[in-house]
Design a protein around this motif. Structure first.
Motif, mmCIF file in Angstrom:
data_model
loop_
_atom_site.group_PDB
_atom_site.id
_atom_site.type_symbol
_atom_site.label_atom_id
_atom_site.label_comp_id
_atom_site.label_asym_id
_atom_site.label_seq_id
_atom_site.Cartn_x
_atom_site.Cartn_y
_atom_site.Cartn_z
ATOM 1 N N PHE A 158 0.805 -1.212 0.000
ATOM 2 C CA PHE A 158 0.000 0.000 0.000
ATOM 3 C C PHE A 158 0.844 1.270 0.000
ATOM 4 N N TYR A 161 0.977 1.240 -3.928
ATOM 5 C CA TYR A 161 -0.302 1.307 -4.618
ATOM 6 C C TYR A 161 -1.348 1.887 -3.659
ATOM 7 N N SER A 162 -1.593 3.175 -3.791
ATOM 8 C CA SER A 162 -2.555 3.842 -2.923
ATOM 9 C C SER A 162 -3.227 4.965 -3.703
ATOM 10 N N TYR A 163 -4.279 5.537 -3.137
ATOM 11 C CA TYR A 163 -4.970 6.619 -3.827
ATOM 12 C C TYR A 163 -5.417 7.670 -2.814
ATOM 13 N N ASP A 164 -5.728 8.846 -3.336
ATOM 14 C CA ASP A 164 -6.257 9.942 -2.532
ATOM 15 C C ASP A 164 -7.234 10.714 -3.417
ATOM 16 N N ILE A 176 -3.967 8.422 -8.043
ATOM 17 C CA ILE A 176 -3.464 7.076 -7.748
ATOM 18 C C ILE A 176 -1.950 7.103 -7.864
ATOM 19 N N TYR A 208 -4.301 -2.794 -10.089
ATOM 20 C CA TYR A 208 -4.784 -2.079 -8.897
ATOM 21 C C TYR A 208 -6.119 -1.439 -9.264
ATOM 22 N N VAL A 210 -9.544 0.987 -8.202
ATOM 23 C CA VAL A 210 -10.340 1.932 -7.411
ATOM 24 C C VAL A 210 -11.756 1.855 -7.960
ATOM 25 N N PRO A 251 -17.322 2.294 -1.163
ATOM 26 C CA PRO A 251 -16.441 1.338 -1.852
ATOM 27 C C PRO A 251 -17.214 0.129 -2.356
ATOM 28 N N HIS A 255 -12.731 -2.746 -4.462
ATOM 29 C CA HIS A 255 -12.080 -1.445 -4.290
ATOM 30 C C HIS A 255 -10.761 -1.531 -3.505
ATOM 31 N N ASN A 256 -9.764 -0.770 -3.984
ATOM 32 C CA ASN A 256 -8.470 -0.634 -3.297
ATOM 33 C C ASN A 256 -7.762 -1.981 -3.130
ATOM 34 N N THR A 257 -7.817 -2.798 -4.182
ATOM 35 C CA THR A 257 -7.135 -4.092 -4.141
ATOM 36 C C THR A 257 -6.083 -4.171 -5.239
#
Length: 497
Positions: A158, A161-164, A176, A208, A210, A251, A255-257
């Motif tokens: 994470f 590979y993450s997002y905001d 992302i 990845y 979202v 979500p 999501h977020n995987t």
């Protein structure tokens, strides 16, 4: 594919499944199947196969399988999920084999050690694929060590590979962070329809995701910005109403995987048919338009799947997108803008799927999947000689490859297309290919026919060692060569040999 007996077409199979005949041999009962029971059904006259935990009696399907009985028998009496995924995971087996469903596999209780049990709990909680961390953790029997290293791996995944997200009065921006330095538009797929946002980032054989049900409505326009050097992807949405969002949205399941693409499954969107143009007597160029809220580019050497419902059954077929024409000035045409997808499709007189496609009217919709494939441009970028062997519509993957090679690969000395067809009338884009050969000294094309007319003065025959030895040559003794082959299965197998 193999030749099927008369009366064994896809339409014949669909009729059989709707006839009410008992295709499982269990008179409508569903049972729980043990491994021992499954293994007993391993003969052509009694063949059960497990796919994703469900067991099917494929005995009645044997003669209808386009790949032949031998391919099905490779998984007879066993779990065929991996084999199925390797060959054609795109096939909607649930719909095709629903009348053959025997039941579920019985779950065998396993006594797990404390460390292994804790590891599985962590995998479940964090949705991290087991095979990504099992190598690192198998040697640790202590539960605390498992816990420690699981969290280390969880943190690393994470971190990369993450997002905001943030907002202005009119915009929502999802950022992302991939930390992937060679990030480009081909690796980003975005679909935003009816408040559902799905953004998928491709990382080799993983992706990845979202995926959220947005808090408020947005317009159909979606903008994707990519900072290639740092691997940052921005998805910009336009608010329909000037309101402050308290959250991005709810979500969805995936999501977020960050998981293997084969485990992710295929995602489809409906595309509108814009035009159909005749290429030859039996081949047409279909132009499909992506929805406004979709950002999708099909990379060179990759394909998509078309899904269409025929007689109540979902039928899926793979096709490789082409360009609208073969560019002669070695620049991508303006219409290649992630809005249109062009497919060159041969219409078979007895082909259930292609006949259905041919009957589509302008303005009709058909479902198109995300791109699939393993081809990498780097294979071409390090080559000096590129040899393309195409049989019939096996020419379609060569179109984008030709354009890319002649436009962007400086080190290439020769690009040679050896194009096999039955007759002159079957040759796709013959004039364009001949013009391209005149335009660029690096490119050569050789047409070979298996059923030529009396007037044909060119080469004739089928793919063979002797025939290829005339054309498959290096530009110099130690040059690095890449050979790409595509066509019907027998053509490809003979070409590889």
């Amino acid at each position: 594919q193999v030749p099927l007996k008369p009366g064994r077409s896809l339409m014949d199979w669909i009729r059989l499944t709707k006839s009410g005949k008992d295709l499982t041999g269990l008179k409508g009962r569903l049972i729980e199947v043990t491994e021992d029971e499954l293994s007993k059904h391993n003969k052509k006259e009694d063949c059960w196969i497990c796919i994703r935990g469900f067991v099917y009696n494929v005995t009645p399907y044997m003669e209808y399988h386009p790949g032949g009985e031998d391919e099905l028998m490779k998984a007879a009496g066993t779990d065929g999920t991996d084999l199925f995924d390797q060959v054609h995971r795109w096939v909607n087996y649930e719909s095709m084999l629903k009348e053959c469903l025997v039941g579920r596999m019985a779950v065998k209780p396993v006594a797990a050690a404390k460390g292994e049990l804790l590891l599985h709990i962590l995998i479940f909680l964090h949705q991290i694929p087991e095979d990504e961390i099992i190598v690192y953790l198998k040697t640790f029997s202590n539960a605390l060590l498992c816990l420690f290293f699981s969290y280390i791996f969880f943190f690393i995944v994470f971190l990369f590979y993450s997002y905001d997200w943030f907002q202005t009065d009119s915009l929502i921006t999802i950022v992302i962070y991939t930390k992937q330095k060679d990030m480009n538009a081909d690796l980003v797929i975005v679909d935003c329809q009816d408040k559902q946002l799905r953004g998928e980032i491709i990382m080799d054989d993983h992706s990845y995701l979202v995926e959220v049900d947005l808090d408020h409505a947005v317009s159909e326009d979606v903008t994707v910005n990519i900072a290639e050097k740092v691997g940052k992807v921005e998805i910009i949405l336009n608010k329909k109403d000037n309101v402050h969002w308290k959250m991005l949205g709810q979500p969805c399941e995936g999501h977020n995987t960050f998981i293997k693409r084969t485990d992710r499954g295929l995602f489809y969107r409906k595309c509108k048919l814009i035009s159909k143009t005749e290429v030859t007597h039996d081949t047409k160029l279909f132009c499909l338009m992506l929805p406004k809220g979709t950002h999708l580019r099909v990379p060179t050497g990759h394909h998509v799947y078309l899904k269409h419902i025929i007689a109540g059954t979902e039928v899926v077929k793979p096709y490789t997108p082409v360009l609208p024409f073969l560019p002669l000035d070695f620049q991508e045409p303006p219409c290649h803008d992630a809005v249109h997808i062009y497919l060159m499709i041969k219409i078979y007189s007895h082909g259930l799927f292609t006949q259905a496609l041919d009957h589509l009217q302008i303005g009709d919709y058909i479902s198109v999947s995300n791109p699939e494939g393993n081809f990498k441009k780097s294979q071409v970028q390090t080559s000096e000689d590129l040899l393309l062997l195409a049989g019939g519509t096996g020419f379609t993957p060569m179109v984008k490859l030709l354009n890319f090679a002649l436009t962007e690969v400086i080190c290439l000395r020769t690009v040679k297309l050896i194009f096999f067809n039955k007759t002159e009338d079957d040759i796709l884009w013959r004039n364009q290919l001949e013009q391209l050969a005149l335009k660029d000294d690096r490119f050569q094309v050789q047409f070979i026919l298996s059923q030529p007319s009396k007037d044909w003065v060119g080469k004739q025959g089928k793919i063979s060692s002797s025939l290829l030895s005339e054309f498959v040559k290096r530009s110099r003794r130690d040059s690095k060569v890449l050979i790409c082959i595509c066509g019907p299965a027998p053509f490809t197998e003979q070409g590889v040999q």
